[in-house]
Motif scaffolding. Structure first.
Motif, PDB file in Angstrom:
ATOM      1  N   GLY A 148       0.788  -1.224   0.000  1.00  0.00           N
ATOM      2  CA  GLY A 148       0.000   0.000   0.000  1.00  0.00           C
ATOM      3  C   GLY A 148       0.820   1.274   0.000  1.00  0.00           C
ATOM      4  N   GLU A 149       2.132   1.148   0.092  1.00  0.00           N
ATOM      5  CA  GLU A 149       2.982   2.344   0.040  1.00  0.00           C
ATOM      6  C   GLU A 149       3.032   2.891  -1.391  1.00  0.00           C
ATOM      7  OE1 GLU A 149       4.177   3.918   2.484  1.00  0.00           O
ATOM      8  OE2 GLU A 149       4.056   2.489   4.142  1.00  0.00           O
ATOM      9  N   GLY A 150       3.147   4.217  -1.517  1.00  0.00           N
ATOM     10  CA  GLY A 150       3.248   4.838  -2.826  1.00  0.00           C
ATOM     11  C   GLY A 150       4.615   4.618  -3.450  1.00  0.00           C
ATOM     12  N   ARG A 151       4.698   4.919  -4.733  1.00  0.00           N
ATOM     13  CA  ARG A 151       5.942   4.701  -5.470  1.00  0.00           C
ATOM     14  C   ARG A 151       7.105   5.500  -4.875  1.00  0.00           C
ATOM     15  NH1 ARG A 151       7.364   2.599 -10.269  1.00  0.00           N
ATOM     16  NH2 ARG A 151       5.165   2.137 -10.702  1.00  0.00           N
ATOM     17  N   LYS A 152       6.854   6.760  -4.498  1.00  0.00           N
ATOM     18  CA  LYS A 152       7.930   7.595  -3.972  1.00  0.00           C
ATOM     19  C   LYS A 152       8.497   7.010  -2.683  1.00  0.00           C
ATOM     20  CE  LYS A 152       9.005  12.335  -2.522  1.00  0.00           C
ATOM     21  NZ  LYS A 152       8.473  13.714  -2.311  1.00  0.00           N
ATOM     22  N   ARG A 153       7.599   6.598  -1.764  1.00  0.00           N
ATOM     23  CA  ARG A 153       8.058   6.006  -0.505  1.00  0.00           C
ATOM     24  C   ARG A 153       8.801   4.696  -0.774  1.00  0.00           C
ATOM     25  NH1 ARG A 153       7.849   6.699   5.373  1.00  0.00           N
ATOM     26  NH2 ARG A 153       5.853   7.720   5.162  1.00  0.00           N
ATOM     27  N   ALA A 154       8.277   3.889  -1.704  1.00  0.00           N
ATOM     28  CA  ALA A 154       8.911   2.600  -2.004  1.00  0.00           C
ATOM     29  C   ALA A 154      10.316   2.815  -2.559  1.00  0.00           C
ATOM     30  CB  ALA A 154       8.059   1.815  -3.001  1.00  0.00           C
ATOM     31  N   GLU A 155      10.474   3.790  -3.426  1.00  0.00           N
ATOM     32  CA  GLU A 155      11.800   4.071  -3.986  1.00  0.00           C
ATOM     33  C   GLU A 155      12.754   4.561  -2.905  1.00  0.00           C
ATOM     34  OE1 GLU A 155      10.799   6.835  -7.046  1.00  0.00           O
ATOM     35  OE2 GLU A 155      10.375   5.270  -8.549  1.00  0.00           O
ATOM     36  N   GLU A 156      12.231   5.381  -2.000  1.00  0.00           N
ATOM     37  CA  GLU A 156      13.045   5.882  -0.888  1.00  0.00           C
ATOM     38  C   GLU A 156      13.498   4.731   0.014  1.00  0.00           C
ATOM     39  OE1 GLU A 156      11.112   8.071   2.486  1.00  0.00           O
ATOM     40  OE2 GLU A 156      12.290   9.754   1.679  1.00  0.00           O
ATOM     41  N   MET A 157      12.580   3.813   0.316  1.00  0.00           N
ATOM     42  CA  MET A 157      12.910   2.679   1.181  1.00  0.00           C
ATOM     43  C   MET A 157      13.912   1.749   0.520  1.00  0.00           C
ATOM     44  SD  MET A 157       9.078   1.963   2.754  1.00  0.00           S
ATOM     45  CE  MET A 157       9.525   0.732   3.979  1.00  0.00           C
ATOM     46  N   MET A 158      13.802   1.566  -0.786  1.00  0.00           N
ATOM     47  CA  MET A 158      14.751   0.706  -1.495  1.00  0.00           C
ATOM     48  C   MET A 158      16.132   1.351  -1.568  1.00  0.00           C
ATOM     49  SD  MET A 158      13.685  -2.255  -2.158  1.00  0.00           S
ATOM     50  CE  MET A 158      15.127  -2.714  -3.108  1.00  0.00           C
ATOM     51  N   ARG A 159      16.189   2.650  -1.684  1.00  0.00           N
ATOM     52  CA  ARG A 159      17.491   3.342  -1.698  1.00  0.00           C
ATOM     53  C   ARG A 159      18.227   3.091  -0.379  1.00  0.00           C
ATOM     54  NH1 ARG A 159      17.876   9.408  -2.548  1.00  0.00           N
ATOM     55  NH2 ARG A 159      20.083   8.854  -2.803  1.00  0.00           N
ATOM     56  N   ILE A 160      17.487   3.225   0.729  1.00  0.00           N
ATOM     57  CA  ILE A 160      18.098   2.998   2.050  1.00  0.00           C
ATOM     58  C   ILE A 160      18.525   1.550   2.191  1.00  0.00           C
ATOM     59  CG2 ILE A 160      17.630   2.980   4.525  1.00  0.00           C
ATOM     60  CD1 ILE A 160      15.571   5.254   3.956  1.00  0.00           C
ATOM     61  N   LYS A 161      17.650   0.644   1.792  1.00  0.00           N
ATOM     62  CA  LYS A 161      17.929  -0.787   1.919  1.00  0.00           C
ATOM     63  C   LYS A 161      19.189  -1.157   1.132  1.00  0.00           C
ATOM     64  CE  LYS A 161      14.248  -3.227   1.614  1.00  0.00           C
ATOM     65  NZ  LYS A 161      13.956  -3.734   2.969  1.00  0.00           N
ATOM     66  N   LEU A 162      19.302  -0.651  -0.077  1.00  0.00           N
ATOM     67  CA  LEU A 162      20.472  -0.954  -0.908  1.00  0.00           C
ATOM     68  C   LEU A 162      21.739  -0.341  -0.326  1.00  0.00           C
ATOM     69  CD1 LEU A 162      18.881  -0.592  -4.457  1.00  0.00           C
ATOM     70  CD2 LEU A 162      19.869  -2.671  -3.469  1.00  0.00           C
ATOM     71  N   ARG A 163      21.617   0.801   0.336  1.00  0.00           N
ATOM     72  CA  ARG A 163      22.803   1.408   0.949  1.00  0.00           C
ATOM     73  C   ARG A 163      23.314   0.541   2.097  1.00  0.00           C
ATOM     74  NH1 ARG A 163      26.807   2.777   2.599  1.00  0.00           N
ATOM     75  NH2 ARG A 163      27.776   4.842   2.783  1.00  0.00           N
ATOM     76  N   PHE A 164      22.394   0.026   2.901  1.00  0.00           N
ATOM     77  CA  PHE A 164      22.799  -0.892   3.967  1.00  0.00           C
ATOM     78  C   PHE A 164      23.388  -2.185   3.390  1.00  0.00           C
ATOM     79  CE2 PHE A 164      19.879   1.464   6.888  1.00  0.00           C
ATOM     80  CZ  PHE A 164      20.783   1.668   7.916  1.00  0.00           C
ATOM     81  N   ALA A 165      22.890  -2.578   2.216  1.00  0.00           N
ATOM     82  CA  ALA A 165      23.338  -3.831   1.588  1.00  0.00           C
ATOM     83  C   ALA A 165      24.546  -3.612   0.676  1.00  0.00           C
ATOM     84  CB  ALA A 165      22.187  -4.448   0.794  1.00  0.00           C
ATOM     85  N   PHE A 166      25.191  -2.456   0.781  1.00  0.00           N
ATOM     86  CA  PHE A 166      26.375  -2.126  -0.033  1.00  0.00           C
ATOM     87  C   PHE A 166      26.080  -2.220  -1.526  1.00  0.00           C
ATOM     88  CE2 PHE A 166      27.872  -3.904   4.010  1.00  0.00           C
ATOM     89  CZ  PHE A 166      28.576  -2.811   4.498  1.00  0.00           C
ATOM     90  N   GLY A 167      24.826  -1.858  -1.888  1.00  0.00           N
ATOM     91  CA  GLY A 167      24.471  -1.723  -3.295  1.00  0.00           C
ATOM     92  C   GLY A 167      23.831  -2.936  -3.926  1.00  0.00           C
ATOM     93  N   THR A 168      23.883  -4.086  -3.262  1.00  0.00           N
ATOM     94  CA  THR A 168      23.369  -5.310  -3.890  1.00  0.00           C
ATOM     95  C   THR A 168      22.652  -6.181  -2.872  1.00  0.00           C
ATOM     96  OG1 THR A 168      25.242  -5.331  -5.414  1.00  0.00           O
ATOM     97  CG2 THR A 168      23.954  -7.351  -5.260  1.00  0.00           C
ATOM     98  N   ILE A 169      21.465  -6.622  -3.224  1.00  0.00           N
ATOM     99  CA  ILE A 169      20.753  -7.615  -2.419  1.00  0.00           C
ATOM    100  C   ILE A 169      21.184  -8.985  -2.909  1.00  0.00           C
ATOM    101  CG2 ILE A 169      18.475  -8.616  -1.955  1.00  0.00           C
ATOM    102  CD1 ILE A 169      17.375  -5.790  -1.883  1.00  0.00           C
ATOM    103  N   ARG A 170      21.851  -9.718  -2.044  1.00  0.00           N
ATOM    104  CA  ARG A 170      22.461 -10.982  -2.449  1.00  0.00           C
ATOM    105  C   ARG A 170      21.640 -12.163  -1.948  1.00  0.00           C
ATOM    106  NH1 ARG A 170      28.481 -10.563  -0.217  1.00  0.00           N
ATOM    107  NH2 ARG A 170      28.718 -12.477  -1.449  1.00  0.00           N
ATOM    108  N   PRO A 171      21.421 -13.160  -2.794  1.00  0.00           N
ATOM    109  CA  PRO A 171      20.707 -14.358  -2.324  1.00  0.00           C
ATOM    110  C   PRO A 171      21.531 -15.096  -1.286  1.00  0.00           C
ATOM    111  CG  PRO A 171      21.634 -14.719  -4.515  1.00  0.00           C
ATOM    112  CD  PRO A 171      21.820 -13.260  -4.205  1.00  0.00           C
TER     113      PRO A 171
END
Length: 874
Positions: free
Chosen positions: A138-161
């Motif tokens: 239910g989150e909007g696109r802007k919030r989702a993009e913001e959350m993914m930016r933060i998540k990727l920063r914590f993950a050093f740029g890559t979500i690894r399996p």
């Protein structure tokens, strides 16, 4: 060389062992229930050391998983923290670390358990892994993009399996070499044998009936008066603290109890604080890391659906972890909780307690909470900030380019402002490092009182200038109570237990004295006649009868001694307080007289035998409210079977509880076990919406109580117990058979999308049920019901699968959808053929199912799965 130097085996705790092979550089943690790392630390199996000037911890480098996902109601396999300890505290993943040799942590066990752990660890690392998944909440696109930016920063740029971080060793029916000559073989359920250099040791991971996994630390009992608005400090440590529970709090508000998070050993924590499960109104959930999550099974074992409060993204992450750990559909989480979605960044009114969730930067979806309630000239307020991030770390994440991982300057300023919101009481995570907060950020905080938590050490002097810590069980009273909350709860409880007694008579009982009991006080002994009747108001009481291995736990709202008191007979059980308990002490003569005056003795006599029997079973021994007991007894149907009679799959909406006699349970001609009085059957169809899985035959004349599944399925603790047994039985159904049996689940069927693999196993389970109907019955009606179940679930599966493909714009979506239409056409045609034909053979159905479904799994479904895997969806 001495045997102990070849193989070292240490029993660490119940269901937990250490097996070490020094010459093979292999150290296996056998079993990984909650807080297993803390157990290893306390036993000296994890210690601090140094090499080449680099400090690090020792510890295991492999984990042997339990064969079963649950044991006696608790998670058996929680590998998140052991894996984190290996990767980071031992340094296996850290650049330039002397332990980073390229060797990964190793998961050992059955393929199904390994796959479940890989998915659970993946979700524990990252939570929701795509913008699309976040937007689905239910989150909007802007919030989702913001959350993914933060998540990727914590993950050093890559979500690894998980496959990038972990190695696996699948154990099947034959010997398997783990590493460097160490052999493992599976002897039976949860029993494994290791062999190395001619020496052998056996490890048994099974818990006995009634046993639970041990807490890593003792907690002293606390007596805590209920307040109008107060905070009980139930945890100040972190996931590595060997002496304290993980950071959590309990809010008391207007006589109700609300938890903040559900960390490890929650059951023991609540017991020490004198809080029974049935007292809990709701839980506010910050996020899904194990030190805040893995006690959630305790809350699933309540007599009522506990209210679950979280923002939709946090709940979605929790549901995905639960789904991985239990191999269930994500929506099944709602079978155990009353879901209340919270809106972030605004005040949500929870019956007068206002709560504002604020998204906090963290590797997975996380909110901190502000609580407040109206009082005097404004509000009284509490802030629970777990887990937060150091402002210095967050500032280093500022990235003006919105296409790159990081945060904007505006977002940083917003978080800083929200973190410093002044309140009456604030509890902070100051665990430090990359993903936790620091005390120095709150040096200018204007809050009246600050508590510092989420760490495994003493506070420094500099930190003590900012805030203080709170001993376990300490209470901060924000608004003291001016009314008798215990007596108010007593009225609610007694009204539920005796719904047909008028208010003026209930008030007579409520005027009885409220008494307090220390832990370990025997309220009533087996064989003794009660002199008073107790109504438990707070805390918990153990109900014991060792001669029948009966051990259960009673919580608020339960009467002790009512039936023997009414009939002046000895008690069949011993009742002992498990913690500090507050109870209403009612004179037996008064209680009996009011029952008689309201003409209830006749009703009680009619239900005496049924209620006594139900309470003596494991299924209904604890947590069930009196009004629910009365509903169940009113709805019971008695069914009888003759010796040798095959029990057909006809009464599909009823759970059958065996009153007398014995029943054999078999599958494909193989006897699996014998069901005896107080055992049950039929839960697969009555509760879990599949068809009958087994052949049941009466060994003796049998009498069963048939209870409507809908009634039973709405009681979380009963549903949880049924699910644990169903999980084992369903696993037997889909795994039994030879290697060439196409209806036996195989790792080759996995498409590496957890949700869809769970659906495919369910389809195989239902297909097995159809086969069993064909093998044992000639009833067309029963076969029709079984095929209807298969068709209905197939439609559900195809719908979910198509939504998944559409969400990620799978290029061959339309073609795949057309294939589904054709398969449903074939399915409906087969059902019509079955209705017309005199008989359908087992081989005919197996061929049909294999050609249509199995081939579809391993061809068409694998194509879209590879597409989604490339997008990080597993």
């Amino acid at each position: 060389m001495a045997d102990q130097e070849i193989i070292k085996k240490i029993s660490v705790a119940r269901g937990l062992f250490w097996v070490e092979f020094p010459d093979a550089d292999l150290r296996v943690l056998c079993g990984c229930p909650m807080d297993c790392v803390k157990h290893l630390m306390k036993r000296g199996l994890i210690t601090q050391t140094e090499r080449e000037g680099v400090p690090f911890e020792t510890g295991p480098n492999a984990i042997l998983l339990s064969d079963v996902m649950l044991q006696n109601g608790e998670f058996s396999n929680l590998g998140e923290f052991p894996v984190l300890q290996m990767l980071y505290k031992q340094g296996l993943i850290l650049p330039n670390h002397p332990n980073n040799t390229g060797q990964k942590p190793l998961l050992i066990g059955l393929g199904e358990q390994i796959n479940a752990q890989m998915q659970y660890i993946y979700r524990g690392n990252y939570g929701l892994v795509s913008k699309e998944e976040i937007m689905m909440t239910g989150e909007g696109r802007k919030r989702a993009e913001e959350m993914m930016r933060i998540k990727l920063r914590f993950a050093f740029g890559t979500i690894r399996p998980s496959q990038d971080l972990l190695d696996t060793c699948t154990v099947k029916d034959k010997d398997v070499e783990i590493r460097n000559g160490v052999i493992i073989r599976r002897k039976s359920l949860n029993i494994y044998e290791f062999e190395f250099q001619g020496k052998r040791v056996i490890v048994d991971l099974n818990l006995n009936e009634g046993e639970t996994y041990e807490a890593a630390y003792p907690l002293s009992f606390q007596f805590i008066p209920r307040e109008y608005f107060g905070v009980i400090h139930s945890g100040e440590g972190d996931g590595w603290d060997v002496n304290r529970p993980s950071m959590s709090s309990i809010i008391m508000f207007q006589g109700k109890i609300y938890l903040i998070d559900a960390g490890p050993n929650l059951f023991n924590n609540l017991s020490a604080l004198g809080i029974g499960i049935n007292e809990i109104e709701g839980v506010f959930h910050t996020h899904a890391h194990d030190d805040h999550f893995c006690g959630i099974t305790t809350l699933m074992r309540s007599g009522h659906k506990i209210k679950y409060f979280a923002t939709p993204p946090v709940r979605a992450t929790v549901e995905k972890k639960i789904a991985a750990l239990l191999s269930i559909e994500e929506e099944r989480f709602q079978d155990f909780f009353e879901i209340h979605n919270l809106k972030a960044d605004v005040w949500n009114d929870v019956q007068g307690l206002e709560v504002q969730p604020i998204y906090s930067p963290h590797p997975l979806e996380t909110t901190v909470f502000l609580f407040r309630t109206l009082w005097e000239e404004g509000y009284k307020s509490y802030a629970h900030f777990a887990d937060i991030v150091s402002l210095k770390v967050l500032e280093e994440m500022i990235e003006p380019d919105p296409s790159k991982p990081g945060v904007s300057q505006a977002y940083f300023d917003e978080i800083k402002t929200k973190y410093l919101t002044p309140v009456n009481l604030k509890k902070l995570d100051i665990g430090g490092g990359m993903i936790h907060g620091t005390a120095v950020d709150f040096k200018q905080d204007k809050s009246e009182r600050i508590l510092l938590a989420h760490l495994a050490r003493e506070l420094t002097y500099a930190e003590k200038e900012i805030g203080s810590n709170a001993p376990h069980g300490m209470v901060d009273v924000l608004i003291s109570s001016q009314s008798d909350l215990a007596r108010r709860n007593a009225f609610s409880f007694i009204e539920s237990a005796l719904p047909n007694i008028p208010f003026h008579h209930l008030r007579i009982l409520i005027n009885a004295p409220v008494v307090d009991f220390n832990p370990g006080t025997i309220l009533l002994k087996e064989g003794e006649k009660p002199t008073v009747i107790y109504l438990i108001l707070t805390g918990a009481v153990e109900k014991i009868r060792t001669s029948e291995n009966h051990f259960s736990r009673l919580s608020g709202g339960t009467l002790v001694g009512d039936l023997p008191g009414l009939y002046d007979i000895p008690s069949e059980f011993t009742y002992s307080t498990a913690c500090f308990v507050k109870a209403l002490e009612m004179p037996i003569v008064l209680f009996r007289e009011l029952i008689k005056r309201n003409n209830l003795m006749g009703k009680i006599e009619q239900t005496w035998e049924d209620r006594t029997f139900l309470e003596s079973t494991n299924l209904f021994s604890e947590g069930v409210y009196y009004r629910v007991f009365n509903q169940i007894i009113d709805e019971i149907k008695v069914q009888t079977f003759q010796a040798g009679e095959v029990i057909a799959c006809r009464d599909l909406t009823y759970l059958n509880l065996i009153k007398s006699g014995r029943i054999t349970r078999s599958l494909r001609g193989k006897r699996l076990d014998i069901l005896e009085p107080k055992d049950y059957f039929g839960e697969e169809s009555a509760i879990f919406n599949t068809t009958c899985l087994f052949r049941l035959e009466a060994l003796d004349p049998v009498t069963t109580y048939q209870i409507p599944g809908k009634l039973v399925g709405d009681i979380p603790i009963v549903r949880w117990k049924l699910y644990e047994s169903y999980l084992k039985r369903a696993s037997e159904a889909v795994h039994l058979g030879g290697e060439r049996d196409s209806l036996r689940w195989s790792s080759t069927y996995s498409i590496q999308i957890l949700e869809m693999d769970t659906h495919h196993k369910k389809l195989l389970e239902i297909a097995r049920g159809v086969l069993e109907v064909l093998r044992t019955e000639n009833s067309k009606g029963t076969l029709k019901n079984a095929l209807n179940t298969l068709i209905k679930y197939t439609e559900h599966h195809f719908s979910v699968e198509q939504n998944l493909m559409q969400r990620y714009a799978y290029p061959d979506f339309r073609s795949h959808r057309e294939t589904h239409k054709k398969l449903m056409g074939h399915m409906n045609s087969f059902q019509k053929k079955a209705e017309k034909k005199r008989a359908i053979s087992q081989e005919e159905f197996k061929t049909f199912f294999h050609d249509l479904f199995i081939e579809h799994f391993i061809t068409d479904d694998r194509n879209y799965a590879q597409f989604l895997n490339a997008k990080g969806i597993y």
